[in-house]
Design an enzyme around this catalytic site. Structure first.
Site, PDB file in Angstrom:
ATOM      1  N   LYS A   1     -15.737  13.693 -35.485  1.00 23.88           N
ATOM      2  CA  LYS A   1     -16.298  15.068 -35.520  1.00 23.88           C
ATOM      3  C   LYS A   1     -15.606  15.926 -34.456  1.00 23.88           C
ATOM      4  CE  LYS A   1     -20.614  13.608 -35.007  1.00 23.88           C
ATOM      5  NZ  LYS A   1     -20.428  12.164 -35.249  1.00 23.88           N
TER       6      LYS A   1
ATOM      7  N   ARG B   1     -12.768  15.482 -33.173  1.00 24.62           N
ATOM      8  CA  ARG B   1     -11.342  15.646 -33.516  1.00 24.62           C
ATOM      9  C   ARG B   1     -11.167  16.796 -34.522  1.00 24.62           C
ATOM     10  NH1 ARG B   1      -9.825  10.128 -34.839  1.00 24.62           N
ATOM     11  NH2 ARG B   1     -10.217   9.933 -32.635  1.00 24.62           N
TER      12      ARG B   1
ATOM     13  N   ASP C   1      -7.043  -0.379 -26.361  1.00 22.91           N
ATOM     14  CA  ASP C   1      -5.697  -0.091 -26.900  1.00 22.91           C
ATOM     15  C   ASP C   1      -5.143   1.247 -26.459  1.00 22.91           C
ATOM     16  OD1 ASP C   1      -5.806   1.997 -29.628  1.00 22.91           O
ATOM     17  OD2 ASP C   1      -7.642   1.393 -28.597  1.00 22.91           O
TER      18      ASP C   1
ATOM     19  N   ASP D   1     -12.993  -3.042 -27.865  1.00 28.59           N
ATOM     20  CA  ASP D   1     -12.814  -1.784 -28.590  1.00 28.59           C
ATOM     21  C   ASP D   1     -12.530  -2.173 -30.041  1.00 28.59           C
ATOM     22  OD1 ASP D   1     -11.930   0.971 -29.153  1.00 28.59           O
ATOM     23  OD2 ASP D   1      -9.929   0.054 -29.198  1.00 28.59           O
TER      24      ASP D   1
ATOM     25  N   ASP E   1     -11.025   0.372 -32.979  1.00 31.38           N
ATOM     26  CA  ASP E   1      -9.846   1.001 -33.596  1.00 31.38           C
ATOM     27  C   ASP E   1      -8.610   0.847 -32.708  1.00 31.38           C
ATOM     28  OD1 ASP E   1     -12.224   3.334 -34.586  1.00 31.38           O
ATOM     29  OD2 ASP E   1     -11.117   2.071 -35.981  1.00 31.38           O
TER      30      ASP E   1
HETATM   31  C1  XBP Z   1     -11.247   5.397 -32.108  1.00 32.46           C
HETATM   32  C2  XBP Z   1     -11.744   6.758 -32.328  1.00 32.46           C
HETATM   33  C3  XBP Z   1     -12.552   7.057 -33.558  1.00 32.46           C
HETATM   34  C4  XBP Z   1     -11.706   6.830 -34.821  1.00 32.46           C
HETATM   35  C5  XBP Z   1     -12.306   7.564 -36.004  1.00 32.46           C
HETATM   36  O1  XBP Z   1     -12.369   4.653 -31.674  1.00 32.46           O
HETATM   37  O2  XBP Z   1     -11.525   7.606 -31.479  1.00 32.46           O
HETATM   38  O3  XBP Z   1     -12.913   8.411 -33.477  1.00 32.46           O
HETATM   39  O4  XBP Z   1     -10.409   7.388 -34.604  1.00 32.46           O
HETATM   40  O5  XBP Z   1     -13.623   7.095 -36.235  1.00 32.46           O
HETATM   41  P1  XBP Z   1     -12.180   3.333 -30.713  1.00 32.46           P
HETATM   42  P2  XBP Z   1     -14.808   8.173 -36.411  1.00 32.46           P
HETATM   43  O6  XBP Z   1     -10.710   3.207 -30.360  1.00 32.46           O
HETATM   44  O7  XBP Z   1     -13.049   3.616 -29.498  1.00 32.46           O
HETATM   45  O8  XBP Z   1     -12.659   2.180 -31.539  1.00 32.46           O
HETATM   46  O9  XBP Z   1     -14.335   9.210 -37.403  1.00 32.46           O
HETATM   47  O10 XBP Z   1     -15.992   7.364 -36.911  1.00 32.46           O
HETATM   48  O11 XBP Z   1     -15.025   8.736 -35.026  1.00 32.46           O
HETATM   49 MG    MG Z   2      -9.233   2.131 -29.708  1.00 26.70          MG
END
Ligand code: XBP
Ligand code: MG
Length: 241
Positions: free
Chosen positions: A54, A56, A186, A10, A12
């Site tokens: 989007k 969110r 995470d 993953d 973020d």
């Molecule tokens: C985390 C998410 C993403 C980010 C924002 O992704 O849910 O939506 O918060 O990025 P992950 P975007 O933990 O799966 O890496 O605005 O590009 O969605």
């Molecule tokens: Mg994540």
């Protein structure tokens, strides 16, 4: 056959604690588009239950007056494109650091011939910006994008986490069966997505997610610091016995 044949990361909250910059990019976007919104960290933690920027923004709009709802519904693609560009600028300013143990594990896996992939809800430009601009103790000063056999991201799939789609895509492109891989996640949504796709999963909770039931995870660790490939192999081996 040694397992795991592939590590699927993953992004973020797992590779790096990125959500503070995402939050700033969202709030800069709302100012740019004249919306009277300013998400604070407490509200953002709650909104992170919704994967996808989007999705969110639309989820928050549903709690707002009709005029704001209509505007966000009409403008969400343009707003998200602006937000993604803004997030890229923030990442480019070098504000991110890899979480402890991540770069060492990536390097070890590569040296051991273990394939690397990304399976993330975030947008592909955001993954590329992170790899390009986040300092790593490696010869080139960054983790080369070419280390990853697959970058599965964002809108490449219809259903985002907790749906398994992005992990199915990563495994398909890797040519690896779920049980031959290992996911690192995470959050509740990420763990659910990886488990639904059949991957053994290690959880390193992000600072942005509250406590959650990580039932089904192979292990839950504060971070990957000191874990390394041997640590992951030991976890997989213990599970298989
Ligand atoms: C985390 C998410 C993403 C980010 C924002 O992704 O849910 O939506 O918060 O990025 P992950 P975007 O933990 O799966 O890496 O605005 O590009 O969605
Ligand atoms: Mg994540």
């Amino acid at each position: 056959m040694t397992v795991p044949r592939a590590l699927v990361f993953d992004v973020d909250g797992t590779l790096a604690e990125t959500e503070g910059l995402h939050l700033q990019a969202f709030n800069d976007t709302f100012r740019e588009f004249g919306l009277p919104w300013a998400w604070n960290p407490g509200l953002y933690r709650h909104l992170l239950e919704v994967a996808g920027g989007k999705e969110r923004m639309l989820a928050h709009a549903a709690t707002r007056p009709p005029g704001e709802q209509a505007m966000v519904r009409a403008m969400v693609l343009e707003m998200h494109a602006w937000k993604t560009r803004r997030y890229g600028e923030l990442v480019e300013s070098g504000r991110l650091t890899y979480r402890p143990g991540v770069v060492a594990l990536l390097r070890e896996a590569r040296e051991a011939g273990v394939a690397l992939a990304v399976a993330t809800t975030t947008s592909l430009p955001n993954v590329r910006a992170l790899l390009r601009h986040t300092p790593a103790d490696l010869p080139g000063g960054a983790v080369p994008e070419g280390w990853f056999a697959v970058l599965a991201a964002g809108d490449m799939v219809k259903s985002k986490k907790p749906a398994p789609d992005i992990y199915h895509l990563a495994l398909d492109r890797l040519g690896v069966a779920p049980h031959e891989a290992l996911a690192v996640e995470d959050s509740r949504n990420g763990l659910a997505a990886a488990l639904a796709a059949g991957l053994p999963t290690v959880v390193t909770p992000s600072a942005w997610v509250g406590p959650f039931d990580a039932a089904g995870a192979l292990a839950v660790a504060d971070s990957l610091d000191g874990v390394g490939l041997a640590g992951l192999r030991a976890l997989v081996g213990a599970r298989r016995r």
